[in-house]
Design an enzyme around this catalytic site. Structure first.
Site, PDB file in Angstrom:
ATOM      1  N   ASP A   3      -7.131  17.870 -13.832  1.00 38.04           N
ATOM      2  CA  ASP A   3      -8.289  18.202 -13.087  1.00 38.04           C
ATOM      3  C   ASP A   3      -7.591  19.314 -12.367  1.00 38.04           C
ATOM      4  O   ASP A   3      -6.334  19.629 -12.365  1.00 38.04           O
ATOM      5  CB  ASP A   3      -8.277  17.006 -12.195  1.00 38.04           C
ATOM      6  CG  ASP A   3      -9.207  17.164 -10.819  1.00 38.04           C
ATOM      7  OD1 ASP A   3     -10.007  17.872 -10.883  1.00 38.04           O
ATOM      8  OD2 ASP A   3      -8.542  16.815  -9.868  1.00 38.04           O
ATOM      9  N   ILE A   4      -8.241  20.277 -11.378  1.00 37.25           N
ATOM     10  CA  ILE A   4      -7.754  21.128 -10.735  1.00 37.25           C
ATOM     11  C   ILE A   4      -7.601  20.770  -9.031  1.00 37.25           C
ATOM     12  O   ILE A   4      -6.603  20.612  -8.454  1.00 37.25           O
ATOM     13  CB  ILE A   4      -8.867  22.311 -10.446  1.00 37.25           C
ATOM     14  CG1 ILE A   4      -8.915  22.822 -12.126  1.00 37.25           C
ATOM     15  CG2 ILE A   4      -8.152  23.497  -9.806  1.00 37.25           C
ATOM     16  CD1 ILE A   4      -9.949  23.980 -12.246  1.00 37.25           C
ATOM     17  N   ASP A   5      -8.591  20.538  -8.319  1.00 37.94           N
ATOM     18  CA  ASP A   5      -8.537  20.334  -6.857  1.00 37.94           C
ATOM     19  C   ASP A   5      -7.691  18.967  -6.536  1.00 37.94           C
ATOM     20  O   ASP A   5      -8.151  18.008  -6.958  1.00 37.94           O
ATOM     21  CB  ASP A   5      -9.636  20.324  -6.424  1.00 37.94           C
ATOM     22  CG  ASP A   5     -10.370  21.602  -6.431  1.00 37.94           C
ATOM     23  OD1 ASP A   5     -10.429  22.450  -5.074  1.00 37.94           O
ATOM     24  OD2 ASP A   5     -11.117  22.092  -7.254  1.00 37.94           O
ATOM     25  N   ASP A  14      -6.647  13.083  -9.273  1.00 35.92           N
ATOM     26  CA  ASP A  14      -6.125  12.487  -8.373  1.00 35.92           C
ATOM     27  C   ASP A  14      -7.483  11.640  -7.447  1.00 35.92           C
ATOM     28  O   ASP A  14      -7.170  11.219  -6.358  1.00 35.92           O
ATOM     29  CB  ASP A  14      -5.916  13.755  -7.274  1.00 35.92           C
ATOM     30  CG  ASP A  14      -7.029  14.766  -6.583  1.00 35.92           C
ATOM     31  OD1 ASP A  14      -7.970  14.853  -7.640  1.00 35.92           O
ATOM     32  OD2 ASP A  14      -7.265  14.536  -5.517  1.00 35.92           O
TER      33      ASP A  14
END
Length: 269
Positions: A37-39, A215
């Site tokens: 994932d990124i954010d 997250d």
């Protein structure tokens, strides 16, 4: 890479530290595929969607790690694909955007769910109503639309009332996704779990065990599939609670340090 001790509740099996799991990428690079994932995972969360900061060395570290894995590294994000690509220039990794509603496979081919005129009308109506909620940011993602209330937490109740109404307008092909200070209407048949499975059907991911890192609740579908397929799941969190993830890493910055080390950056700690 350091090994941390993580707190557990009584009777709970201690979680394997996430850095120890990721060390398998160095010792068995042909056995594993990495999904990120990124954010909130690779990048620290910001007050606004456009406020995130990409450390200048991160794209190069991801590229080097991808090469060590034979290209078996993909980004799986709620961001739209074009925006996510801007973050990691000059590299264009295999990526699933909008929680899997759009995907660029390892060959570079792109598939996506296209919004119709009625969904465009819905997004415009939501943006107009959001003008009554100072601090709420409506993000047009193409085939999805998100309402962020990090700057206006007192508006959560208003959104809890409004977003189901917009979901009903969108119809049965859409679902309401809740995340950290955000509510999003997205295609129902898309999920990060489905995206992970789709990557694993293609080289260089095919035949490998997945490690999925995220997250938020939007990453739980990815965790579930990774676990079912004999891989591993890691959540960016202080404690392992209320998640299907098997391990934790305490913060995005800690993960970036691990990525740097795996990429061969000798200055990383």
């Amino acid at each position: 890479m350091s090994h941390q001790q993580h707190p557990t509740t009584a009777g709970q099996v201690p979680a394997l530290p996430g850095d120890r799991v990721l060390s398998k990428l160095a010792s068995e690079p042909d056995e594993w595929a990495l999904f990120l994932d990124i954010d909130g995972t690779l990048l620290d969360l910001a007050e606004t969607p456009d406020g995130i900061v990409v450390p200048p060395d991160l794209p190069e570290h991801l590229h080097r790690l991808s090469m060590k894995l034979g290209g078996a590294l993909a980004l799986v994000t709620g961001r739209a694909l074009p925006y996510a690509d801007q973050l990691f220039r000059p590299y264009a990794f295999p990526i699933a955007g909008l929680h899997g509603a759009e995907r660029r496979d390892p060959s570079g081919a792109i598939s996506r769910i296209e919004p119709d005129a009625s969904f465009e009308d819905l997004k415009a109506a939501l943006a107009r109503e959001a003008e009554q909620w100072p601090g709420v940011l409506v993000e047009d993602k193409g085939a999805a639309v998100a309402a962020h209330y990090r700057l206006a937490p007192d508006r959560q109740q208003a959104l809890e009332a409004a977003m189901p109404r917009y979901l009903e307008m969108a119809g049965p092909d859409f679902t309401l996704q809740r995340g950290k200070m955000v509510m999003e209407i997205r295609p129902a048949r898309a999920s990060k779990g489905h995206a992970l499975q789709a990557f694993l059907e293609q080289a260089p991911f095919e035949g490998r065990k997945p490690i999925a890192i995220g997250d938020d609740v939007t990453d739980e579908a990815m965790f579930r599939i990774a676990n079912e397929l004999g891989g591993h799941s890691i959540r960016i969190a202080e404690v392992l609670d209320g998640t299907e993830a098997k391990s934790i890493i305490r913060s995005a910055s800690v993960l970036r340090g691990i990525v740097a080390t795996l990429a061969g950056d000798k200055t990383a700690t």
